[in-house]
Design a protein around this motif. Structure first.
Motif, PDB file in Angstrom:
ATOM      1  N   LYS A 329       0.829  -1.206   0.000  1.00  0.00           N
ATOM      2  CA  LYS A 329       0.000   0.000   0.000  1.00  0.00           C
ATOM      3  C   LYS A 329       0.864   1.256   0.000  1.00  0.00           C
ATOM      4  CE  LYS A 329      -4.051  -2.043   2.264  1.00  0.00           C
ATOM      5  NZ  LYS A 329      -4.967  -1.959   3.427  1.00  0.00           N
ATOM      6  N   THR A 330       1.923   1.235   0.796  1.00  0.00           N
ATOM      7  CA  THR A 330       2.833   2.380   0.827  1.00  0.00           C
ATOM      8  C   THR A 330       3.520   2.550  -0.522  1.00  0.00           C
ATOM      9  OG1 THR A 330       3.211   2.069   3.185  1.00  0.00           O
ATOM     10  CG2 THR A 330       4.839   3.357   1.973  1.00  0.00           C
ATOM     11  N   SER A 333       1.010   4.007  -2.897  1.00  0.00           N
ATOM     12  CA  SER A 333       0.716   5.399  -2.526  1.00  0.00           C
ATOM     13  C   SER A 333       1.834   6.336  -2.953  1.00  0.00           C
ATOM     14  CB  SER A 333       0.498   5.496  -1.009  1.00  0.00           C
ATOM     15  OG  SER A 333      -0.604   4.710  -0.597  1.00  0.00           O
ATOM     16  N   LEU A 337       1.445   9.360  -5.672  1.00  0.00           N
ATOM     17  CA  LEU A 337       1.785  10.748  -5.343  1.00  0.00           C
ATOM     18  C   LEU A 337       2.728  11.342  -6.388  1.00  0.00           C
ATOM     19  CD1 LEU A 337       2.290  10.547  -1.463  1.00  0.00           C
ATOM     20  CD2 LEU A 337       0.568  11.913  -2.656  1.00  0.00           C
TER      21      LEU A 337
END
Length: 435
Positions: A329-330, A333, A337
């Motif tokens: 997930k990181t 993400s 971004l």
């Protein structure tokens, strides 16, 4: 970071910035600024929030990184604490066994002595009986002593384990206590400023970021976080270019030449995405260093460096692989971004073109920036991508049916914005030094 290194980065960036400014045509710059008007200030201000997106992606990576001790299963399969406990246990067992053998031998000798004395008639039978009872009790106590010691050792181990569970080290569970977001924001701007002024793009900003971050989270974690962010930054470029191909097909007419060009760009993007996905799964530090061992003039330095820093390189690769494996997930993400930052950067093209063509749409600006950034990155070895960015703007704008004057104005405003933010980044280096 030591002051002499900060001064070195600052002086180098300042010299390059001065050289770049002297290459400008000041008459054309003044005419462009008058033409742009207040939109020029909007273009400059836009990059404040965009750098915040860059910082957020890097901050996420640092926050979810595991400390080196927690990555031991990826490296050695055993921690230093495990070695200490095993050694302590071995020492305890040896000591207990030695103590038990000594006590039993001593008690056996003492038990046999009265029996020999009785056979020789040297002691009375009543005294012998009492001595035997006392000695039997001593033997029982000696045999039970190791068990009591073991129970005490087990109790002490349980107490230590409980104490460690009650008092975890907060710096090991999270990596951002010593890395404030706004401090990282300043480092991000300064790093990009050095990248703009450095041939090769990543040869100035990334070493600076590592040297600033290392005193806060350690050299290995700082190196892996900077490498991970640089990978994510480039990885997002490939996604941006790849998605722009489909956006072009859906919104613009495609002839044979453009179809061939889009096919080649698509193949290049797929190759780049595959390369970085392999790097995320297995790490890139060792691979890159092994590649440098075959590069002339560099291999003499690379070989001893790998031999002396093998463990550190393995740890950095473990950090890189851990983000993709344990924190998907990181990872997603951070990439989103960065892609969002690429899309937002198209706003500066949109702002400038609104001056000349009020009918321009944002999708065209995304396509212009995609082609321009791809062409400029192919000329990564030039400081500030001189010539590459201007040529990319000219070809992309002309291909979309716009005038060459529009391309010239966009390239000029973007170049001025880069110079301004480069100056801001260099000033932040001095500000961080004072703090």
């Amino acid at each position: 970071m030591k002051k002499k290194y900060q001064n070195g980065f600052f002086i180098f960036g300042l010299l390059v910035l001065i050289i770049m400014v002297t290459q400008l045509d000041f008459a054309a710059v003044w005419a462009g600024l008058k033409h742009a008007g207040y939109w020029f200030f909007a273009v400059v201000a836009l990059w404040g929030p965009l750098y915040m997106l860059n910082t957020s992606a890097w901050y996420l990576i640092i926050k979810t990184q595991k400390p080196t001790k927690e990555l031991a299963p990826f490296i050695d399969g055993i921690t230093a604490e495990g070695n200490s406990i095993a050694a302590l246990a071995q020492q305890t067992c040896d000591a207990m066994a030695e103590q038990t053998c000594d006590v039993i031998a001593q008690q056996y000798a003492e038990i046999m002595a009265p029996q020999k004395a009785e056979a020789m008639g040297q002691q009375a039978s009543s005294d012998t009986t009492e001595a035997q009872a006392a000695q039997e009790k001593a033997v029982d106590d000696a045999l039970n002593a190791p068990m009591a010691n073991q129970q005490q050792a087990d109790g002490a181990s349980d107490a230590i384990a409980a104490n460690q569970q009650q008092k975890p080290d907060p710096k090991l569970s999270s990596g951002t206590e010593n890395v404030p977001f706004w401090w990282l924001y300043k480092i991000t701007i300064s790093g990009f400023a050095l990248n703009y002024a450095t041939p090769g793009g990543l040869m100035g900003g990334e070493p600076y970021r590592i040297m600033e971050l290392a005193p806060r989270i350690g050299t290995e974690r700082a190196s892996s976080s900077v490498i991970l962010y640089a990978m994510t930054h480039i990885f997002s470029h490939f996604w941006y270019w790849f998605l722009a191909i489909f956006l072009y097909i859906l919104t613009q007419p495609v002839n044979f030449f453009m179809g061939t060009l889009l096919t080649l760009v698509g193949a290049f993007c797929i190759l780049g995405l595959w390369f970085f996905m392999a790097g995320y799964r297995k790490g890139l530090a060792v691979r890159v260093m092994n590649l440098l061992r075959h590069v002339p003039f560099v291999k003499k330095w690379a070989q001893p460096f790998i031999e002396h820093h093998r463990q550190q390189l393995d740890t950095i690769d473990a950090q890189i692989a851990a983000l993709h494996r344990q924190n998907p997930k990181t990872f997603v993400s951070a990439v989103l971004l960065e892609v969002l930052c690429r899309v937002g950067a198209a706003l500066e093209v949109f702002f400038v073109l609104l001056i000349l063509m009020p009918s321009v749409n944002f999708i065209q600006c995304i396509l212009i920036l995609a082609f321009t950034s791809l062409f400029a990155n192919l000329l990564f070895f030039m400081p500030l991508q001189l010539g590459g960015r201007e040529g990319g703007f000219l070809m992309s704008v002309k291909n979309l049916g716009m005038t060459s004057s529009a391309a010239t104005l966009v390239a000029l405003i973007v170049r001025l914005r880069e110079l301004i933010w480069t100056g801001i980044g260099l000033a932040l280096i001095k500000l961080i030094k004072k703090q």
